[in-house]
Design an enzyme around this catalytic site. Structure first.
Site, PDB file in Angstrom:
ATOM      1  N   LYS A  65     -13.041 111.596 126.793  1.00 13.82           N
ATOM      2  CA  LYS A  65     -13.990 112.677 127.111  1.00 13.82           C
ATOM      3  C   LYS A  65     -14.514 113.399 125.862  1.00 13.82           C
ATOM      4  O   LYS A  65     -15.659 113.819 125.832  1.00 13.82           O
ATOM      5  CB  LYS A  65     -13.362 113.671 128.088  1.00 13.82           C
ATOM      6  CG  LYS A  65     -13.160 113.070 129.488  1.00 13.82           C
ATOM      7  CD  LYS A  65     -12.652 114.114 130.469  1.00 13.82           C
ATOM      8  CE  LYS A  65     -12.410 113.480 131.828  1.00 13.82           C
ATOM      9  NZ  LYS A  65     -12.044 114.470 132.842  1.00 13.82           N
ATOM     10  N   ASP A 102     -16.498 118.411 135.980  1.00 18.91           N
ATOM     11  CA  ASP A 102     -15.138 118.712 136.463  1.00 18.91           C
ATOM     12  C   ASP A 102     -15.013 120.140 137.012  1.00 18.91           C
ATOM     13  O   ASP A 102     -14.431 120.353 138.078  1.00 18.91           O
ATOM     14  CB  ASP A 102     -14.113 118.520 135.337  1.00 18.91           C
ATOM     15  CG  ASP A 102     -13.853 117.047 135.040  1.00 18.91           C
ATOM     16  OD1 ASP A 102     -14.012 116.216 135.959  1.00 18.91           O
ATOM     17  OD2 ASP A 102     -13.494 116.739 133.894  1.00 18.91           O
TER      18      ASP A 102
END
Ligand code: ATR
Length: 275
Positions: A65, A102
């Site tokens: 990420k 997220d």
């Protein structure tokens, strides 16, 4: 047919292809979504090859990420705040945009799916790693009365707060919890559940009305979920809903339509329990 993928290492466990296949069916589109296992040294080359080959969008999971944030040509505010990207999108001019869904996924699951209010509430976020950083801005945006971030390594919690609006976050080690009233919402963003452990949160932090949410998930619930039940929390939730909602938000970025999630969330929970 439009091409999508999830990059991870390992990635064989990823439920994303299953989830996106269901989103595609639910919205009447035809797409291809596959797993790409790329070791860190190959990640950037693999991503660039995927997009050069006509890929439309990609999800990014552990451990990539941060690397995805570094390679994106355009980093959207949600990802910049988190310092991490979980969604890459091919732009019409050939550049790659990076976003992070997220935090939105968590808040949608809590607020919309489970009716949990965050505005004006006392919220505790446990952990200060990548998972916590990914959801912190979205939690702040809901305007909780108190947002407390505690971590085993207190400096990491303080650094997260300092990188944002430190005045709006109480950050430190677990000793910060010794003399505080109970929290309305307690979110576990530590990796402790992965080892079957629970973070050392004092029992008085949980009241009969508290909602406890673990970003991790496991068949039958996580160790944190079991601990929260034992403290008598009103609602005990795990991260399957967030997983589906962050995917739905990625799908919306790529396709312009947010797919329905209720049936997929139920099916995913059943799949998980079935092993
Ligand atoms: P992730 O990207 O999954 O958040 P990470 O960046 O390695 O992974 O962060 C893991 C988080 O879980 C950290 O907050 C870590 O605490 P430290 O910063 O002190 O390492 C926390 N963590 C892991 N195991 C834990 C445990 N057994 N008890 C409490 N916290 C734990």
């Amino acid at each position: 047919m439009d091409h999508y993928a999830v990059f991870g290492h390992p990635v064989a466990h990823s439920r994303s292809p299953w989830i996106h296949a269901r989103f595609a069916a639910a919205t009447g589109v035809s797409l291809r979504y596959r797993r790409i296992d790329a070791a860190p040294a190959c990640f950037e080359i693999a991503v660039r090859a995927f997009f050069a080959g006509g890929g439309h969008g990609a999800n990014v999971t552990l451990p990539h990420k941060h690397a995805a944030c570094a390679l994106a040509d355009v980093v959207l505010p949600r990802a910049r705040g988190a310092g991490a990207v979980n969604t890459l999108t091919a732009l019409p001019d050939g550049r790659i945009a990076g976003d992070n869904t997220d935090g939105t996924g968590l808040v949608v699951d809590l607020v919309d799916n489970h009716g949990v209010g965050l505005a004006g509430r006392r919220v505790l976020l446990i952990g200060a790693g990548g998972a916590a950083a990914g959801v912190l801005d979205a939690l702040l945006a809901t305007r909780p009365a108190v947002l407390c971030v505690v971590n085993r390594t207190p400096e990491r919690a303080r650094a997260l707060a300092t990188a944002r609006d430190a005045a709006r976050i109480d950050a430190g080690g677990f000793e910060l919890l010794e003399r505080v009233p109970a929290f309305d919402v307690v979110i576990n963003a530590t990796a402790a559940s992965l080892d079957g452990k629970t973070p050392p949160v004092p029992a008085h932090c949980i009241a009969a009305h508290s909602v406890c949410y673990d970003l991790a998930y496991a068949a039958g619930g996580t160790a944190f979920n079991a601990w929260a039940h034992a403290q008598g929390a009103a609602q005990v939730l795990q991260g399957t809903g967030m997983l589906v909602e962050q995917a739905a938000e990625s799908f919306r970025l790529w396709r312009g339509v947010r797919p329905p999630t209720a049936e997929i969330r139920t099916r995913l929970d059943r799949l998980l329990d079935a092993g």
